[in-house]
Design an enzyme around this catalytic site. Structure first.
Site, short mmCIF file in Angstrom:
data_model
loop_
_atom_site.label_atom_id
_atom_site.label_comp_id
_atom_site.label_asym_id
_atom_site.label_seq_id
_atom_site.Cartn_x
_atom_site.Cartn_y
_atom_site.Cartn_z
CG HIS A 12 -0.33 -0.14 2.60
ND1 HIS A 12 -0.73 -0.67 3.59
CD2 HIS A 12 0.61 0.58 3.06
CE1 HIS A 12 -0.12 -0.39 4.65
NE2 HIS A 12 0.87 0.33 4.37
CG HIS A 60 -0.85 3.76 7.97
ND1 HIS A 60 -1.69 3.23 7.17
CD2 HIS A 60 0.53 3.11 7.73
CE1 HIS A 60 -1.12 2.17 6.35
NE2 HIS A 60 0.45 2.26 6.84
CG HIS A 195 7.28 -1.66 4.72
ND1 HIS A 195 6.09 -2.16 4.65
CD2 HIS A 195 7.31 -0.46 4.69
CE1 HIS A 195 5.39 -1.18 4.52
NE2 HIS A 195 6.21 0.09 4.60
CD GLU A 242 2.50 -2.09 6.59
OE1 GLU A 242 2.45 -0.98 7.20
OE2 GLU A 242 2.79 -2.35 5.49
C1 DHB Z 1 5.63 3.31 2.99
C2 DHB Z 1 4.96 2.38 3.12
C3 DHB Z 1 4.00 2.36 4.02
O1 DHB Z 1 3.43 1.09 4.13
C4 DHB Z 1 3.61 3.32 4.79
O2 DHB Z 1 2.52 3.08 5.55
C5 DHB Z 1 4.52 4.64 4.57
C6 DHB Z 1 5.41 4.55 3.61
C7 DHB Z 1 6.58 3.74 1.80
O3 DHB Z 1 7.23 2.49 1.23
O4 DHB Z 1 7.18 4.73 1.44
FE FE Z 2 2.06 1.13 5.91
#
Ligand code: DHB
Ligand code: FE
Length: 303
Positions: A12, A60, A195, A242
């Protein structure tokens, strides 16, 4: 009878929502990320479109914050507004729910011993809207599906275990199968993959582990349900956790799955983008471990 016709996994990454909203999806560096969803957009348009998506995602700090941290929350409202994440809400349509199905699922899950939080008013953020954009494209006037949002806490320790997520997916399959209306239902697991957004390991990418995770979602292996939190953190970074949400989707598909489409792309931000479309080859609904007492793996897990 409602039935689960597919499972979709999808990251996402918020900048992809921004790129779509700004008309930049066909420009570098975004094009390669979006190109990997072309197969899925075509398949959905031609044959795969569901009536309802049970969209497993994480909030978030938009609907929830440190004052309130539900492990599993289900959206039962008629519609869900788009959250303002600091730059104004994304210019995308509100998300239309399916209250009858959502309440049915909530009842079935709670009686199946999953203590869900029921949300009748909830704004949804990029965790939910970016996957919708990846699957339906930019500039839609109305999303072509109804959505039952299912929010999972993966932001504040402790998140649920992978096995608990898998069991929830199995319980969702039982809930859908006992809904009387003839509906095609998708279950989407979102977030991930490699991530880590902060600290000395920010930008960590582990292609090998991510692709191994994709491999292990396909077929009839159950190995992923027993991956411990520490492995996600070590191998895929702090936000790699996640990925437990993908196991809710996988658990809902039954024993055997076949990959219809797969896409993995790095980098579009400082995380890895993963996407998988899974066909439930054997959509036999798992029996309730507590009510029927004959699901050995689940029995062992909850003992
Ligand atoms: C990014 C990914 C995420 O799941 C998020 O919540 C915020 C930023 C990213 O890849 O930049
Ligand atoms: Fe995220």
């Amino acid at each position: 009878m409602a039935r689960i016709t597919a499972g979709i996994a999808c990251s996402h990454i918020p900048v992809l929502g921004y790129a779509a909203d700004q008309g930049k999806a066909d420009e570098p560096p975004f094009k390669l990320a979006f190109d990997g969803f072309e197969w899925t957009r075509k398949w959905i348009a031609e044959e795969g479109r569901p009536d309802v998506v049970i969209l497993v995602y994480n909030d978030h700090a938009s609907a929830f914050d440190m004052n309130m941290i539900p492990t599993f929350a289900i959206g039962c409202a008629e519609r869900f507004g788009i959250a303002d994440e600091g730059f104004g809400p994304r210019p995308v349509p509100d998300v239309i729910g399916h209250p009858d199905l959502a309440w049915h699922i909530a009842q079935s899950l709670i009686l199946d011993e999953f203590d869900m939080t029921i949300m009748n008013d909830m704004a949804v953020d990029h965790g939910l809207t970016v996957p919708l954009t990846m699957m339906f494209g930019a500039g839609v006037e109305a999303w072509p599906v109804r959505v039952v949002p299912l929010a999972v806490n993966v932001v504040t320790y402790p998140p649920p275990s992978g096995n608990r997520c898998w069991l929830l997916g199995e319980a969702i399959a039982r809930a859908v199968a006992s809904f009387d209306e003839d509906l095609k239902v998708h279950v989407w697991g979102t977030g991930g993959m490699s991530h880590q957004l902060q600290g000395p390991r920010a930008g960590l990418i582990n292609r090998q582990w991510d692709n191994d995770f994709l491999d292990r979602l396909i077929g009839d292996t159950q190995a992923l349900r027993h991956v411990q939190h520490i492995e996600y953190l070590r191998e895929a970074g702090s936000e790699g956790i996640e990925l437990v949400m993908w196991l809710i989707m996988r658990g809902a598909l039954g024993r055997e799955t076949r990959a219809l489409h797969r896409h993995y792309h790095v980098p579009v931000s400082n995380s890895a983008l993963g996407h998988l479309v899974l066909d439930p080859v054997d959509p036999t609904v798992p029996p309730s471990p507590t009510l029927e007492g004959n699901n050995e793996a689940a029995q062992a897990a909850i003992r």
